[in-house]
Design a protein around this motif. Sequence first.
Motif, PDB file in Angstrom:
ATOM      1  N   GLU A 247     -12.697  52.075  23.397  1.00 53.73           N
ATOM      2  CA  GLU A 247     -11.637  51.885  22.421  1.00 53.73           C
ATOM      3  C   GLU A 247     -10.630  50.884  22.950  1.00 53.73           C
ATOM      4  O   GLU A 247     -10.120  51.018  24.063  1.00 53.73           O
ATOM      5  CB  GLU A 247     -10.947  53.233  22.196  1.00 53.73           C
ATOM      6  N   ILE A 248     -10.328  49.848  22.178  1.00 51.71           N
ATOM      7  CA  ILE A 248      -9.309  48.859  22.531  1.00 51.71           C
ATOM      8  C   ILE A 248      -8.312  48.827  21.383  1.00 51.71           C
ATOM      9  O   ILE A 248      -8.680  48.543  20.243  1.00 51.71           O
ATOM     10  CB  ILE A 248      -9.920  47.465  22.755  1.00 51.71           C
TER      11      ILE A 248
ATOM     12  N   ILE B  92      -5.216  53.031  42.264  1.00 52.03           N
ATOM     13  CA  ILE B  92      -5.113  51.595  42.515  1.00 52.03           C
ATOM     14  C   ILE B  92      -3.651  51.206  42.395  1.00 52.03           C
ATOM     15  O   ILE B  92      -2.952  51.655  41.492  1.00 52.03           O
ATOM     16  CB  ILE B  92      -5.947  50.819  41.478  1.00 52.03           C
ATOM     17  N   GLN B  93      -3.191  50.342  43.298  1.00 48.28           N
ATOM     18  CA  GLN B  93      -1.830  49.826  43.249  1.00 48.28           C
ATOM     19  C   GLN B  93      -1.909  48.372  42.806  1.00 48.28           C
ATOM     20  O   GLN B  93      -2.515  47.536  43.471  1.00 48.28           O
ATOM     21  CB  GLN B  93      -1.177  49.908  44.616  1.00 48.28           C
ATOM     22  N   LEU B  94      -1.285  48.077  41.674  1.00 53.18           N
ATOM     23  CA  LEU B  94      -1.258  46.725  41.140  1.00 53.18           C
ATOM     24  C   LEU B  94       0.175  46.229  41.222  1.00 53.18           C
ATOM     25  O   LEU B  94       1.068  46.804  40.597  1.00 53.18           O
ATOM     26  CB  LEU B  94      -1.749  46.736  39.686  1.00 53.18           C
ATOM     27  N   GLY B  95       0.411  45.213  42.038  1.00 53.41           N
ATOM     28  CA  GLY B  95       1.750  44.683  42.215  1.00 53.41           C
ATOM     29  C   GLY B  95       1.890  43.336  41.532  1.00 53.41           C
ATOM     30  O   GLY B  95       0.960  42.529  41.534  1.00 53.41           O
ATOM     31  N   PHE B  96       3.040  43.089  40.937  1.00 56.77           N
ATOM     32  CA  PHE B  96       3.330  41.815  40.286  1.00 56.77           C
ATOM     33  C   PHE B  96       4.414  41.103  41.090  1.00 56.77           C
ATOM     34  O   PHE B  96       5.474  41.669  41.336  1.00 56.77           O
ATOM     35  CB  PHE B  96       3.807  42.045  38.852  1.00 56.77           C
ATOM     36  N   TRP B  97       4.143  39.853  41.490  1.00 56.20           N
ATOM     37  CA  TRP B  97       5.108  39.120  42.309  1.00 56.20           C
ATOM     38  C   TRP B  97       5.576  37.869  41.587  1.00 56.20           C
ATOM     39  O   TRP B  97       4.873  37.311  40.742  1.00 56.20           O
ATOM     40  CB  TRP B  97       4.542  38.778  43.675  1.00 56.20           C
ATOM     41  N   SER B  98       6.783  37.407  41.948  1.00 55.01           N
ATOM     42  CA  SER B  98       7.374  36.226  41.317  1.00 55.01           C
ATOM     43  C   SER B  98       7.414  35.027  42.253  1.00 55.01           C
ATOM     44  O   SER B  98       7.508  33.902  41.800  1.00 55.01           O
ATOM     45  CB  SER B  98       8.785  36.539  40.819  1.00 55.01           C
TER      46      SER B  98
ATOM     47  N   MET C  25      -2.269  53.224  39.084  1.00 59.59           N
ATOM     48  CA  MET C  25      -3.176  53.680  38.031  1.00 59.59           C
ATOM     49  C   MET C  25      -4.459  54.203  38.637  1.00 59.59           C
ATOM     50  O   MET C  25      -4.795  53.869  39.770  1.00 59.59           O
ATOM     51  CB  MET C  25      -3.462  52.554  37.036  1.00 59.59           C
ATOM     52  N   ASN C  26      -5.156  55.030  37.862  1.00 62.95           N
ATOM     53  CA  ASN C  26      -6.457  55.506  38.316  1.00 62.95           C
ATOM     54  C   ASN C  26      -7.525  54.520  37.831  1.00 62.95           C
ATOM     55  O   ASN C  26      -7.239  53.581  37.087  1.00 62.95           O
ATOM     56  CB  ASN C  26      -6.717  56.933  37.849  1.00 62.95           C
ATOM     57  N   TRP C  27      -8.751  54.743  38.231  1.00 58.37           N
ATOM     58  CA  TRP C  27      -9.833  53.819  37.883  1.00 58.37           C
ATOM     59  C   TRP C  27     -10.067  53.745  36.388  1.00 58.37           C
ATOM     60  O   TRP C  27     -10.360  52.682  35.843  1.00 58.37           O
ATOM     61  CB  TRP C  27     -11.116  54.189  38.628  1.00 58.37           C
ATOM     62  N   ASP C  28      -9.935  54.862  35.679  1.00 67.49           N
ATOM     63  CA  ASP C  28     -10.116  54.858  34.233  1.00 67.49           C
ATOM     64  C   ASP C  28      -9.104  53.925  33.572  1.00 67.49           C
ATOM     65  O   ASP C  28      -9.448  53.135  32.691  1.00 67.49           O
ATOM     66  CB  ASP C  28      -9.985  56.286  33.683  1.00 67.49           C
ATOM     67  N   SER C  29      -7.851  53.997  34.004  1.00 67.82           N
ATOM     68  CA  SER C  29      -6.813  53.111  33.460  1.00 67.82           C
ATOM     69  C   SER C  29      -7.105  51.654  33.790  1.00 67.82           C
ATOM     70  O   SER C  29      -6.894  50.765  32.966  1.00 67.82           O
ATOM     71  CB  SER C  29      -5.441  53.492  34.014  1.00 67.82           C
ATOM     72  N   ALA C  30      -7.579  51.391  34.997  1.00 66.19           N
ATOM     73  CA  ALA C  30      -7.893  50.023  35.401  1.00 66.19           C
ATOM     74  C   ALA C  30      -9.024  49.435  34.553  1.00 66.19           C
ATOM     75  O   ALA C  30      -8.968  48.279  34.128  1.00 66.19           O
ATOM     76  CB  ALA C  30      -8.260  49.975  36.882  1.00 66.19           C
ATOM     77  N   ILE C  31     -10.039  50.245  34.277  1.00 67.56           N
ATOM     78  CA  ILE C  31     -11.159  49.784  33.449  1.00 67.56           C
ATOM     79  C   ILE C  31     -10.677  49.508  32.026  1.00 67.56           C
ATOM     80  O   ILE C  31     -11.042  48.501  31.406  1.00 67.56           O
ATOM     81  CB  ILE C  31     -12.304  50.825  33.437  1.00 67.56           C
ATOM     82  N   ARG C  32      -9.835  50.390  31.483  1.00 73.22           N
ATOM     83  CA  ARG C  32      -9.299  50.164  30.139  1.00 73.22           C
ATOM     84  C   ARG C  32      -8.415  48.925  30.100  1.00 73.22           C
ATOM     85  O   ARG C  32      -8.441  48.164  29.130  1.00 73.22           O
ATOM     86  CB  ARG C  32      -8.552  51.396  29.645  1.00 73.22           C
ATOM     87  N   LEU C  33      -7.638  48.679  31.165  1.00 77.38           N
ATOM     88  CA  LEU C  33      -6.816  47.472  31.233  1.00 77.38           C
ATOM     89  C   LEU C  33      -7.697  46.224  31.264  1.00 77.38           C
ATOM     90  O   LEU C  33      -7.435  45.241  30.572  1.00 77.38           O
ATOM     91  CB  LEU C  33      -5.909  47.516  32.466  1.00 77.38           C
TER      92      LEU C  33
ATOM     93  N   ASN D 155     -10.735  45.921  30.025  1.00 78.60           N
ATOM     94  CA  ASN D 155     -11.309  45.755  28.691  1.00 78.60           C
ATOM     95  C   ASN D 155     -10.295  45.155  27.715  1.00 78.60           C
ATOM     96  O   ASN D 155     -10.629  44.293  26.908  1.00 78.60           O
ATOM     97  CB  ASN D 155     -11.826  47.082  28.161  1.00 78.60           C
ATOM     98  N   LEU D 156      -9.057  45.635  27.793  1.00 74.99           N
ATOM     99  CA  LEU D 156      -8.001  45.120  26.927  1.00 74.99           C
ATOM    100  C   LEU D 156      -7.754  43.640  27.199  1.00 74.99           C
ATOM    101  O   LEU D 156      -7.681  42.824  26.274  1.00 74.99           O
ATOM    102  CB  LEU D 156      -6.721  45.930  27.124  1.00 74.99           C
ATOM    103  N   LEU D 157      -7.637  43.282  28.471  1.00 79.40           N
ATOM    104  CA  LEU D 157      -7.401  41.877  28.823  1.00 79.40           C
ATOM    105  C   LEU D 157      -8.578  40.996  28.440  1.00 79.40           C
ATOM    106  O   LEU D 157      -8.390  39.897  27.905  1.00 79.40           O
ATOM    107  CB  LEU D 157      -7.095  41.752  30.319  1.00 79.40           C
ATOM    108  N   ASP D 158      -9.801  41.449  28.702  1.00 82.62           N
ATOM    109  CA  ASP D 158     -10.988  40.676  28.315  1.00 82.62           C
ATOM    110  C   ASP D 158     -10.993  40.416  26.812  1.00 82.62           C
ATOM    111  O   ASP D 158     -11.250  39.298  26.364  1.00 82.62           O
ATOM    112  CB  ASP D 158     -12.279  41.405  28.711  1.00 82.62           C
ATOM    113  N   ASN D 159     -10.707  41.440  26.030  1.00 80.08           N
ATOM    114  CA  ASN D 159     -10.680  41.314  24.576  1.00 80.08           C
ATOM    115  C   ASN D 159      -9.608  40.321  24.133  1.00 80.08           C
ATOM    116  O   ASN D 159      -9.847  39.451  23.305  1.00 80.08           O
ATOM    117  CB  ASN D 159     -10.438  42.682  23.943  1.00 80.08           C
TER     118      ASN D 159
END
Length: 108
Positions: free
Chosen positions: A10-11, A48-54, A81-89, A91-95
């Motif tokens: 689901e996206i 998973i730790q996803l960091g955003f840098w400037s 985030m957990n792996w499920d969230s990372a996979i959904r992210l 998929n969302l970005l790919d779409n």
Amino acid sequence: MAYEKESGTEIHVADEESPALTTYEPNFQRVFARGTLLRMEEEDEDTIQLGFWSAKETGIELEEEDAPNAVGYRLETEVMMNWDSAIRLRNLLDNYIEDHAPDKYLDD
């Protein structure tokens, strides 16, 4: 709402029949990120730790004599985030990229 063809994932996509509504939560802040960092802790392989840098600075000398030069990042925010969230992210970005990215970014 759209579905990824192969997996049925689901996206959530806004359209005329089903607009996507968002609300800014308390303490929400928007950051501008020039890049991202990704890492996983050995003790917690499910998070998973996803960091955003400037900004980043290369060639930082460390105090130890034989240490290689380091890279420093100005970390703006971090998302856990957990792996499920990372996979959904993903998929969302790919779409979104497939539907909206300018052609010059899709050539690679």
